[in-house]
Scaffold this motif. Structure first.
Motif, short mmCIF file in Angstrom:
data_model
loop_
_atom_site.label_atom_id
_atom_site.label_comp_id
_atom_site.label_asym_id
_atom_site.label_seq_id
_atom_site.Cartn_x
_atom_site.Cartn_y
_atom_site.Cartn_z
N ARG A 124 -98.30 -6.73 74.02
CA ARG A 124 -98.62 -7.98 73.32
C ARG A 124 -99.35 -8.94 74.24
O ARG A 124 -100.15 -9.78 73.79
CB ARG A 124 -97.32 -8.63 72.82
CG ARG A 124 -97.58 -9.89 71.99
CD ARG A 124 -96.32 -10.60 71.57
NE ARG A 124 -96.64 -11.61 70.58
CZ ARG A 124 -96.40 -11.50 69.27
NH1 ARG A 124 -95.81 -10.42 68.80
NH2 ARG A 124 -96.75 -12.46 68.45
N PHE A 125 -99.10 -8.83 75.54
CA PHE A 125 -99.57 -9.84 76.49
C PHE A 125 -100.89 -9.47 77.17
O PHE A 125 -101.52 -10.33 77.78
CB PHE A 125 -98.49 -10.08 77.54
CG PHE A 125 -97.12 -10.22 76.93
CD1 PHE A 125 -96.80 -11.32 76.15
CD2 PHE A 125 -96.15 -9.22 77.10
CE1 PHE A 125 -95.55 -11.44 75.56
CE2 PHE A 125 -94.91 -9.34 76.52
CZ PHE A 125 -94.59 -10.44 75.74
N GLY A 126 -101.29 -8.21 77.08
CA GLY A 126 -102.53 -7.79 77.72
C GLY A 126 -102.39 -6.44 78.38
O GLY A 126 -101.46 -5.68 78.08
N ASP A 127 -103.29 -6.13 79.30
CA ASP A 127 -103.24 -4.85 79.98
C ASP A 127 -102.82 -5.03 81.43
O ASP A 127 -102.58 -6.14 81.90
CB ASP A 127 -104.59 -4.12 79.88
CG ASP A 127 -105.75 -4.91 80.48
OD1 ASP A 127 -105.50 -5.84 81.28
OD2 ASP A 127 -106.91 -4.60 80.15
N SER A 128 -102.75 -3.91 82.14
CA SER A 128 -102.28 -3.95 83.53
C SER A 128 -103.24 -4.72 84.43
O SER A 128 -102.82 -5.37 85.39
CB SER A 128 -102.07 -2.53 84.06
OG SER A 128 -103.27 -1.78 83.96
N THR A 129 -104.52 -4.66 84.13
CA THR A 129 -105.51 -5.37 84.94
C THR A 129 -105.34 -6.88 84.83
O THR A 129 -105.37 -7.60 85.84
CB THR A 129 -106.94 -4.97 84.53
OG1 THR A 129 -107.11 -3.56 84.70
CG2 THR A 129 -107.97 -5.71 85.36
#
Length: 467
Positions: A124-129
């Protein structure tokens, strides 16, 4: 029932189940009201203050999907200037709800938004980068980052035959990260333990006495504790629903990455009894702090139900200030109406105050909260002495420590301005009010006595001039 609804309904049930020396001066109404208001902005950089740290809970329920890490990343410089020293992030790995989940239904503890599973690649919050970028930005601004750890239960497993229940259970986990595969033997009941301290909302309940579980969580070199600290570079951990498993799990987790000197830890021991909070901290062998729910409930009674004597209640911050994380609201519970007074209380008293994102960014006056953070970092040092306690007025003194001069905080629950003579720690010095609500500059007598004032249904905060 979806996982968020299940989670919140259980939290609500938990809430429902929980529930000095005096001045001889006569209370006097004040007619000469100062022209300044409570919105004064302190111009000094609060981040330079020598006082205790302040944490930001950097999320709320149902934040916008897909880019939350970027939202927080962009706010970090301004939070640094305001005096925020740490941020608590939501559970950062893939949950059963995929890109819609707030993370409290964990599936793959090693997928920070890199694997296409549970319907999405990103969380939900984004990706690992974007998470890595956020943590780097925080560290470049001398802000610590705390991970939210959900270790009681899991969600999203496949059905398998379970000989310990005689039924099929959702306990087969084969996450795409290839790490921490689980089956029915890793949950309760199993061959060594029927149950532990508590299951949650019907989710599969992890058995921490199983080697596969303890190895993947903290024991082994490949464990999540070591990955989160050494590779992802989290500086600490918030442990969710610690009523559900033994405090020894938190102790072992913290010690596996260097102990309290290396990482910060705080547990969500949802209990309004200060003695129970202290007992839990003791059970972790002081490796973890606890959220001060005793303080939380007492502030609600004091400020919303017009009984300021409830500030005399037992609180974790009064028993063990170094292990008390104080707060006014969070993503699970938000019951206090007079939030400004509550924030004034936690910013002027011992403990590690936590600011709720929604209060700071959306609901309350940001300048007013920043002013309280400044006061916490610049003035609020030393032990606390109560100077006046009544249902409608309450005055505490912080006694100062090293370069921290201390302060006097005056809560007024009446409909009128009030004033009181109090005994300060200062003699023959000038003091002023640091929120901007009063333009008084008072000279303290040789015996420490001084007259201060406070506005109706609010607070004033006093200390020596020149800061």
């Amino acid at each position: 029932m979806n996982k968020k609804t299940a989670y919140l309904s259980v939290r609500t049930a938990l809430i429902m189940g929980l529930f000095l020396s005096f001045s001889s001066c006569k209370k006097t109404g004040i007619t000469d009201l100062p022209s300044s208001g409570l919105n004064k902005q302190i111009k000094a950089d609060a981040a330079t203050g020598s006082g205790g740290d302040v944490m930001m809970q950097a999320f709320y329920w149902d934040v916008p999907q897909g880019s939350w890490w970027n939202v927080i990343n962009d706010k970090i410089p301004s939070w640094k200037a305001a005096g925020i020293g740490a941020i608590w992030l939501p559970p950062a790995t893939k949950a059963q709800g995929g890109g819609t989940s707030m993370g409290y239904d964990p599936y793959d503890y090693f997928d920070f938004g890199s694997y296409n599973q549970m319907g999405t690649t990103i969380t939900r919050f984004g990706d690992s980068t974007s998470l890595s970028k956020l943590i780097t930005t925080a560290h470049n601004n001398s802000i610590k980052v705390y991970a939210d750890m959900v270790l009681n239960h899991c969600s999203g497993g496949s059905l398998e035959a379970n000989p310990y229940t005689g039924t099929n259970t959702y306990t087969k986990y084969t996450p795409l990260s290839g790490k921490f595969n689980r089956t029915y033997v890793d949950f309760h009941p199993n061959d060594i333990e029927t149950a532990d301290e508590g299951a949650f909302a019907g989710f599969p309940d992890l058995c921490h006495k199983k080697a596969n579980v303890s190895n993947w969580i903290y024991n082994a070199s490949y464990s999540m504790s070591k990955l989160y600290k050494n590779n992802i570079h989290f500086d600490g951990f918030r442990f969710d629903y610690v009523k559900g498993y033994g405090a020894w799990v938190v102790k072992n987790f913290v010690n596996s990455v260097g102990g309290p000197g290396a990482v910060f830890a705080v547990g969500e021991e949802w209990d309004g009894n200060a003695a129970n909070l202290q007992n839990w901290v003791n059970a972790t062998e002081q490796t973890s702090s606890a959220f001060d729910f005793a303080c939380f409930y007492s502030m609600h009674e004091a400020f919303d139900n017009n009984n300021l004597t409830r500030l005399n209640d037992d609180m974790l911050l009064k028993r063990n200030a170094a292990k008390a994380v104080t707060f006014v609201a969070n993503h699970d519970t938000d019951i206090t109406s007079n939030k400004y007074s509550a924030y004034a209380y936690i910013m002027t008293h011992e403990g590690y105050p936590c600011v709720f994102y929604k209060d700071y960014e959306n609901l309350l006056d940001k300048n007013r909260l920043t002013n309280l953070i400044w006061i916490h970092k610049m003035l609020a040092g030393g032990t606390t002495t109560n100077l006046f306690s009544a249902s409608d007025q309450y005055i505490d003194r912080r006694n100062g420590y090293n370069e921290m001069p201390g302060l006097i905080v005056y809560f007024n629950g009446t409909d009128n301005w009030q004033q009181q003579w109090v005994t300060s720690n200062w003699a023959n010095q000038k003091i002023k009010e640091y929120t901007g609500i009063s333009n008084w500059v008072q000279t303290v007598a040789a015996d420490g006595r001084v007259l201060i004032q406070a506005p109706p249904h609010a607070y004033s905060i006093w200390s020596v001039t020149g800061l």
